[in-house]
Enzyme design. Structure first.
Site, PDB file in Angstrom:
ATOM      1  N   VAL A  66      87.412  20.612  29.981  1.00  0.00           N
ATOM      2  CA  VAL A  66      87.286  22.095  30.488  1.00  0.00           C
ATOM      3  C   VAL A  66      88.701  22.801  30.170  1.00  0.00           C
ATOM      4  O   VAL A  66      89.701  22.323  30.805  1.00  0.00           O
ATOM      5  CB  VAL A  66      87.093  22.261  31.991  1.00  0.00           C
ATOM      6  CG1 VAL A  66      87.182  23.507  32.610  1.00  0.00           C
ATOM      7  CG2 VAL A  66      85.693  21.699  32.268  1.00  0.00           C
ATOM      8  N   PRO A  67      88.701  23.270  28.982  1.00  0.00           N
ATOM      9  CA  PRO A  67      90.160  23.648  28.539  1.00  0.00           C
ATOM     10  C   PRO A  67      90.769  24.943  29.004  1.00  0.00           C
ATOM     11  O   PRO A  67      91.241  25.780  28.505  1.00  0.00           O
ATOM     12  CB  PRO A  67      89.522  23.944  26.882  1.00  0.00           C
ATOM     13  CG  PRO A  67      88.341  24.751  27.366  1.00  0.00           C
ATOM     14  CD  PRO A  67      87.666  23.879  28.264  1.00  0.00           C
ATOM     15  N   CYS A  68      91.347  24.497  30.484  1.00  0.00           N
ATOM     16  CA  CYS A  68      92.090  25.459  30.856  1.00  0.00           C
ATOM     17  C   CYS A  68      93.604  25.554  30.394  1.00  0.00           C
ATOM     18  O   CYS A  68      94.022  26.633  30.550  1.00  0.00           O
ATOM     19  CB  CYS A  68      92.392  25.074  32.354  1.00  0.00           C
ATOM     20  SG  CYS A  68      93.020  23.522  32.783  1.00  0.00           S
ATOM     21  N   HIS A  69      93.652  24.629  29.439  1.00  0.00           N
ATOM     22  CA  HIS A  69      94.958  24.771  28.762  1.00  0.00           C
ATOM     23  C   HIS A  69      95.012  25.976  27.832  1.00  0.00           C
ATOM     24  O   HIS A  69      96.011  26.753  27.350  1.00  0.00           O
ATOM     25  CB  HIS A  69      95.340  23.274  28.198  1.00  0.00           C
ATOM     26  CG  HIS A  69      94.575  23.201  27.032  1.00  0.00           C
ATOM     27  ND1 HIS A  69      93.206  22.208  27.451  1.00  0.00           N
ATOM     28  CD2 HIS A  69      94.346  23.079  25.704  1.00  0.00           C
ATOM     29  CE1 HIS A  69      92.506  22.081  26.250  1.00  0.00           C
ATOM     30  NE2 HIS A  69      93.230  22.541  25.250  1.00  0.00           N
TER      31      HIS A  69
END
Length: 176
Positions: A140-143
């Site tokens: 889950v690419p919150c970066h």
């Protein structure tokens, strides 16, 4: 919201980003956490699932852990896991995480843009909170979420890791 699991298995490996904890329950992979040391990762897992019994199980999770460690080095390639992803969170968090999954590797989005995509333009702080609560680092690419001015803001697993992931994904996306 789904019922939190009573028992969670986990395994820990080392990657370019430090220690990586992979945890699974009956419904699938429920946590992927990054850090510098094993003990804080285990404590974070227990905090996220306070009623669950935690058991280290390198044998059961070894294949998925190795696949995930390889993926960390090539986050734009396909990831093959034996278990499905199962992120536990509120309905709003699930919506944010689902929308985040649509942001391609090598690209970024602002917190305010993400809130607009959800149809809730005033929910910028809530979007940031959902990013901070993300249980599935990297997948889950919150970066990929930045401030409106394009600057890097906080990241649950450290701003340095966020910068490293963004740079790696941009390099790989431009090479591909």
């Amino acid at each position: 919201m789904a019922r939190f699991p009573d028992h969670i298995r986990y395994s820990i490996g080392q990657c370019e980003l430090g220690s990586l904890l992979l945890a699974g329950c009956d419904t699938g992979i429920c946590a992927i956490l990054l850090g510098d040391d094993e003990q804080p990762l285990i404590a974070d897992l227990q905090r996220r699932f306070p009623r669950a019994q935690l058991t280290r199980d390198d044998a059961a999770l070894g294949s998925d852990l190795q696949s995930l460690l390889r993926y960390v080095d090539n986050p734009v390639g396909p990831l093959q896991l034996q278990q499905p992803l199962t992120a536990f969170g509120s309905d709003f968090q699930q919506q944010v995480w689902s929308e985040l999954a649509k942001v391609p590797a090598g690209q970024t989005v602002s917190y305010s843009e993400l809130a607009k995509r959800l149809g809730k333009p005033a929910a910028v702080r809530a979007v940031a909170g959902a990013c901070a609560a993300n249980p599935l680092a990297i997948l889950v690419p919150c970066h990929r979420v930045l401030r409106s001015d394009g600057g890097i803001s906080g990241y649950r697993w450290g701003v340095e890791r966020k910068q490293q992931l963004i740079e790696l994904e941009r390099q790989l996306a431009s090479a591909g």
